[in-house]
Design an enzyme around this catalytic site. Structure first.
Site, PDB file in Angstrom:
ATOM      1  N   CYS A  91       8.816   2.359  71.254  1.00  0.00           N
ATOM      2  CA  CYS A  91       8.982   2.561  69.605  1.00  0.00           C
ATOM      3  C   CYS A  91       7.614   2.016  69.181  1.00  0.00           C
ATOM      4  O   CYS A  91       6.652   2.326  69.248  1.00  0.00           O
ATOM      5  CB  CYS A  91      10.103   2.070  69.179  1.00  0.00           C
ATOM      6  SG  CYS A  91      10.560   2.603  67.399  1.00  0.00           S
ATOM      7  N   HIS A 184      14.572   4.374  72.178  1.00  0.00           N
ATOM      8  CA  HIS A 184      15.034   3.164  72.759  1.00  0.00           C
ATOM      9  C   HIS A 184      15.713   3.399  74.214  1.00  0.00           C
ATOM     10  O   HIS A 184      16.980   3.775  74.040  1.00  0.00           O
ATOM     11  CB  HIS A 184      15.707   2.620  71.851  1.00  0.00           C
ATOM     12  CG  HIS A 184      14.909   1.783  70.661  1.00  0.00           C
ATOM     13  ND1 HIS A 184      14.702   0.792  70.672  1.00  0.00           N
ATOM     14  CD2 HIS A 184      14.653   2.439  69.612  1.00  0.00           C
ATOM     15  CE1 HIS A 184      13.677   0.616  69.521  1.00  0.00           C
ATOM     16  NE2 HIS A 184      13.945   1.680  68.803  1.00  0.00           N
ATOM     17  N   GLU A 186      16.983   0.846  75.932  1.00  0.00           N
ATOM     18  CA  GLU A 186      17.746  -0.257  76.131  1.00  0.00           C
ATOM     19  C   GLU A 186      19.027  -0.119  75.612  1.00  0.00           C
ATOM     20  O   GLU A 186      19.973  -0.893  75.849  1.00  0.00           O
ATOM     21  CB  GLU A 186      17.004  -1.411  75.524  1.00  0.00           C
ATOM     22  CG  GLU A 186      16.775  -1.683  74.140  1.00  0.00           C
ATOM     23  CD  GLU A 186      15.764  -0.986  73.708  1.00  0.00           C
ATOM     24  OE1 GLU A 186      15.220   0.016  74.172  1.00  0.00           O
ATOM     25  OE2 GLU A 186      15.257  -1.194  72.520  1.00  0.00           O
ATOM     26  N   SER A 239      30.894 -31.351  78.628  1.00  0.00           N
ATOM     27  CA  SER A 239      32.141 -31.104  77.963  1.00  0.00           C
ATOM     28  C   SER A 239      33.478 -30.619  78.522  1.00  0.00           C
ATOM     29  O   SER A 239      34.407 -30.438  78.205  1.00  0.00           O
ATOM     30  CB  SER A 239      31.889 -30.180  76.706  1.00  0.00           C
ATOM     31  OG  SER A 239      31.472 -29.053  77.183  1.00  0.00           O
ATOM     32  N   ASP A 470      68.566 -22.030  55.923  1.00  0.00           N
ATOM     33  CA  ASP A 470      69.087 -22.021  54.711  1.00  0.00           C
ATOM     34  C   ASP A 470      68.488 -22.995  53.585  1.00  0.00           C
ATOM     35  O   ASP A 470      68.812 -23.081  52.513  1.00  0.00           O
ATOM     36  CB  ASP A 470      70.593 -22.079  54.593  1.00  0.00           C
ATOM     37  CG  ASP A 470      71.372 -20.804  54.820  1.00  0.00           C
ATOM     38  OD1 ASP A 470      70.557 -19.846  54.771  1.00  0.00           O
ATOM     39  OD2 ASP A 470      72.405 -20.940  55.378  1.00  0.00           O
TER      40      ASP A 470
HETATM   41  N1  LIG Z   1      33.165 -33.889  74.080  1.00  0.00           N
HETATM   42  C1  LIG Z   1      31.862 -33.939  74.623  1.00  0.00           C
HETATM   43  N2  LIG Z   1      31.496 -34.718  75.520  1.00  0.00           N
HETATM   44  C2  LIG Z   1      30.334 -34.567  75.878  1.00  0.00           C
HETATM   45  N3  LIG Z   1      29.255 -33.949  75.775  1.00  0.00           N
HETATM   46  C3  LIG Z   1      29.737 -32.693  74.794  1.00  0.00           C
HETATM   47  C4  LIG Z   1      30.793 -32.493  74.605  1.00  0.00           C
HETATM   48  N4  LIG Z   1      30.969 -31.287  73.517  1.00  0.00           N
HETATM   49  C5  LIG Z   1      29.854 -30.863  73.610  1.00  0.00           C
HETATM   50  N5  LIG Z   1      29.040 -31.522  74.467  1.00  0.00           N
HETATM   51  C6  LIG Z   1      27.698 -31.398  74.784  1.00  0.00           C
HETATM   52  O1  LIG Z   1      27.092 -30.349  74.027  1.00  0.00           O
HETATM   53  C7  LIG Z   1      26.508 -29.406  74.399  1.00  0.00           C
HETATM   54  C8  LIG Z   1      27.125 -27.926  73.748  1.00  0.00           C
HETATM   55  O2  LIG Z   1      28.206 -27.710  73.527  1.00  0.00           O
HETATM   56  P1  LIG Z   1      28.660 -26.166  73.801  1.00  0.00           P
HETATM   57  O3  LIG Z   1      30.116 -26.193  73.290  1.00  0.00           O
HETATM   58  O4  LIG Z   1      27.595 -25.288  73.014  1.00  0.00           O
HETATM   59  O5  LIG Z   1      28.635 -25.932  75.347  1.00  0.00           O
HETATM   60  P2  LIG Z   1      29.617 -26.174  76.341  1.00  0.00           P
HETATM   61  O6  LIG Z   1      30.688 -26.929  76.033  1.00  0.00           O
HETATM   62  O7  LIG Z   1      28.985 -26.658  77.812  1.00  0.00           O
HETATM   63  O8  LIG Z   1      30.242 -24.737  76.697  1.00  0.00           O
HETATM   64  P3  LIG Z   1      31.032 -23.870  75.796  1.00  0.00           P
HETATM   65  O9  LIG Z   1      29.973 -23.182  74.905  1.00  0.00           O
HETATM   66  O10 LIG Z   1      31.636 -22.667  76.674  1.00  0.00           O
HETATM   67  O11 LIG Z   1      32.033 -24.566  75.144  1.00  0.00           O
HETATM   68  C9  LIG Z   1      27.408 -28.890  75.950  1.00  0.00           C
HETATM   69  O12 LIG Z   1      26.843 -28.532  76.741  1.00  0.00           O
HETATM   70  C10 LIG Z   1      27.527 -30.539  76.264  1.00  0.00           C
HETATM   71  O13 LIG Z   1      26.250 -31.058  76.842  1.00  0.00           O
HETATM   72  N1  LIG Z   2      12.089   0.689  66.042  1.00  0.00           N
HETATM   73  C1  LIG Z   2      10.802   0.514  65.924  1.00  0.00           C
HETATM   74  O1  LIG Z   2      10.171  -0.183  66.462  1.00  0.00           O
HETATM   75  C2  LIG Z   2      10.311   1.078  64.612  1.00  0.00           C
HETATM   76  C3  LIG Z   2       8.858   0.950  64.529  1.00  0.00           C
HETATM   77  C4  LIG Z   2       8.131   0.986  63.082  1.00  0.00           C
HETATM   78  N2  LIG Z   2       8.806   0.230  62.334  1.00  0.00           N
HETATM   79  C5  LIG Z   2       8.821   2.704  62.610  1.00  0.00           C
HETATM   80  O2  LIG Z   2       9.740   2.560  61.566  1.00  0.00           O
HETATM   81  O3  LIG Z   2       8.450   3.500  63.328  1.00  0.00           O
HETATM   82 MG   LIG Z   3      31.977 -26.593  74.143  1.00  0.00          MG
END
Ligand SMILES: Nc1ncnc2c1ncn2[C@@H]1O[C@H](COP(=O)(O)OP(=O)(O)OP(=O)(O)O)[C@@H](O)[C@H]1O
Ligand SMILES: NC(=O)CC[C@H](N)C(=O)O
Ligand SMILES: [Mg+2]
Ligand SMILES: O=c1[nH]c(=O)c2[nH+]cn([C@@H]3O[C@H](COP(=O)(O)O)[C@@H](O)[C@H]3O)c2[nH]1
Length: 535
Positions: A91, A184, A186, A239, A470
């Site tokens: 595109c 596209h 994709e 976590s 009730d």
């Molecule tokens: N209770 C906790 N104790 C320690 N670290 C935590 C805790 N909660 C979150 N974190 C940290 O914060 C980060 C971001 O949290 P997030 O919830 O996005 O990821 P996750 O818990 O690993 O996975 P998911 O997205 O599946 O919950 C975690 O990867 C972890 O490092």
């Molecule tokens: N999807 C695009 O990449 C669009 C390109 C450009 N903006 C157009 O309208 O043609």
């Molecule tokens: Mg989490």
């Protein structure tokens, strides 16, 4: 030290470079290419070839909301065409390539948004030109989204596909492996999309399809070992969520007990969460994990706070404080050898932060323990920073994590504090916890857990009248949320007749079993305009 092991992923696997001009679909191109087993990286279109840290096997130029003739239109570094590798413009990518190489792009009368019929123009005498549509013939339905189009092809380029209104819908250079397509490939609506991308990546760029999670594990473990050295130690916030658990497991495989995980009990975890995480990570997986009980500290600081952003900031800051204190204890215990901090950063976080358009508006302050520890002077280890969530799940399975862990719904760091609307007290947290526990239990029993991307119960700070035995009741309301999504940026509410019957059963269980609740509602808003969490 085996310096080979310190190579980045892009130096270990054949890599396709995708330059992002700001299209909605750039990350989808990345997904598709990886699905063929070929590693690829998305970088902003402003990337200079001279500064690129790897040698790509091919380059894809993405779409864009801009027009090439806009004053502030994003420009590609002309050096991409001198790299000696195949190039595919999609595109805007086609338009930018045409513009730069001496063709013409203009706003068109027949804008195409949606399906179009692409007629292929084969060139049997020229295999380079035919390579993109190899194994295809005749015509195919493709998906378009453009208001501009090529009106004169650049010198050396010839038409390999056209639609009723776009005479240059697909072009190829007659000597070099340069291709441009207006449609596209994709998006799934383009039936031939996968074939076209695969032809480009595998046949034209000659990429080895060796990007598999199996090969990633070995290489990443070797890389971590080389990075940390034979005695170095790493700490990390864990976590029990998928990301941090997979990252911790990888660290454990690489350096054993020299990895020190810290789970912070912030007082707003799910029912029995800390004990369950301990059972799985410590007892079952042998990961070195310490549980730091800071629930009183968190709950004390949350007293009287009702503003969602204030809650999030208090929790985020307290997380860091507790984590730092625990890290100092561990550091002391093992003689001050900790050099690295593990972070569970995923590729979508990286993509977001490299956008050439700059940061988007803050809707919610996301806590992130590691990201805020700027002054801790620890070096970062981010083993998942090249991966998408589903790749992390695959990795988790291969590392032997239980399905229960691999398919866990995400749970936000601020936990139940942002699911208890209004003031967060121990009592309110307990009500939300019990309701949530029943909800998730029934979801699992009904076989809906995998289909739903995220589900939870929120406790509303409103009271409603009811009648039980009730007697008049005047109690609080639970709101149930269940969404389906792949990227958590947009989300649809879970629907269906069978699901509705399950919800009715859950409602009755919650009202009967959880004291203080006499009504259950189901949140049917999609994201946007709502968000997944209530606060
Ligand atoms: N209770 C906790 N104790 C320690 N670290 C935590 C805790 N909660 C979150 N974190 C940290 O914060 C980060 C971001 O949290 P997030 O919830 O996005 O990821 P996750 O818990 O690993 O996975 P998911 O997205 O599946 O919950 C975690 O990867 C972890 O490092
Ligand atoms: N999807 C695009 O990449 C669009 C390109 C450009 N903006 C157009 O309208 O043609
Ligand atoms: Mg989490
Ligand atoms: O680790 C986290 N720290 C946070 O502060 C946070 N806030 C929201 N979320 C999760 O992000 C996804 C999108 O949530 P929203 O639609 O509510 O913005 C959903 O999956 C949310 O659960 C968080 N995760």
């Amino acid at each position: 030290m085996a310096t080979d092991n310190l190579k980045e992923v892009s130096q270990m696997f054949d890599t396709v470079l995708i330059l992002d001009f700001g299209s909605q679909y750039s990350h989808l191109i990345t997904r598709r290419v990886r699905e063929f087993g070929v590693y690829c990286e998305l970088l902003p279109c402003t990337q200079k070839m001279a500064d690129l840290h790897f040698k790509p096997k091919g380059i894809i130029l993405s779409g864009s909301p801009y027009s090439v003739y806009d004053k502030d239109a994003p420009r590609v570094d002309p050096a991409v065409f001198d790299c000696g590798v195949p190039i595919l413009g999609v595109c805007y990518g086609l338009q930018e390539m045409t513009n730069l190489m001496g063709g013409k792009v203009e706003s068109c009368d027949h804008r195409e948004y949606g399906y179009a019929m692409l007629k292929l123009n084969k060139h049997p005498q020229n295999p380079i030109m035919d390579a993109l549509f190899n194994s295809l013939d005749g015509e195919a339905e493709v998906w378009m989204s453009h208001g501009d189009q090529v009106t004169f092809a650049a010198p050396g380029f010839e038409v390999i596909g056209y639609t009723n209104t776009a005479p240059f819908a697909a072009v190829a250079h007659n000597e070099k492996p340069f291709y441009g397509i207006q449609f596209h490939p994709e998006v799934t609506h383009t039936s031939i999309g996968k074939i076209v991308l695969k032809n480009f990546v595998i046949d034209i760029c000659k990429c080895d399809a060796s990007w598999t999670m199996e090969s990633f594990i070995d290489k990443e473990i070797a890389r971590i070992r080389a990075l940390v050295g034979p005695t170095g130690r790493v700490i990390g916030a864990v976590s029990g969520g998928v990301d941090s658990t997979v990252a911790a497991k990888l660290m454990h495989e690489a350096i054993g007990d020299r990895f020190h995980g810290i789970l912070v009990d912030n007082g707003v975890m799910r029912l029995n969460e800390c004990a369950n995480v301990k059972k799985m990570l410590v007892d079952k997986m042998g990961i070195n994990l310490k549980i730091a009980d800071a629930s009183d500290l968190f709950l004390d600081r949350l007293k009287g706070v009702i503003d969602p952003e204030t809650k999030r900031k208090i929790i985020g800051n307290t997380f860091i404080e507790v984590f730092e204190a625990e890290a100092a204890i561990i550091d002391k215990e093992c003689g001050g050898e900790i050099e690295y901090l593990l972070q569970g950063t995923l590729y979508p976080d990286v993509i977001e932060s490299i956008s050439f358009k700059g940061p988007s508006a803050t809707i919610k302050t996301h806590h992130n323990v590691g990201g805020l520890l700027a002054d801790m002077k620890l070096k970062l280890i981010e083993p998942l920073r090249e991966l998408f969530k589903d790749e992390v799940r695959k990795l988790g399975s291969l590392l032997g994590l239980d399905d229960e862990l691999v398919w866990r719904h995400p749970f936000p760091g601020p936990g139940i504090a942002i699911r208890v609307l209004g003031e967060v007290t121990r009592e309110q947290v307990q009500i939300a916890r019990l309701a949530d526990n029943i909800y998730i239990e029934e979801i699992k029993k009904g076989g809906f857990y995998r289909q739903i991307s995220q589900a939870y119960a929120a406790l509303l700070n409103v009271k409603a009248v009811g009648v039980m035995g009730d007697k008049r009741t005047y109690e609080q309301v639970i709101a149930l949320r269940a969404v389906e999504t792949t990227d958590f940026m947009t989300a649809d509410v879970m629907t269906g007749a069978e699901w509705f019957m399950t919800l009715k059963r859950i409602s009755s269980r919650i009202i009967n079993e959880v004291k203080g609740v006499n009504r259950v509602v189901y949140d049917i808003s999609s994201k946007p305009p709502a968000t997944i969490e209530w606060e």
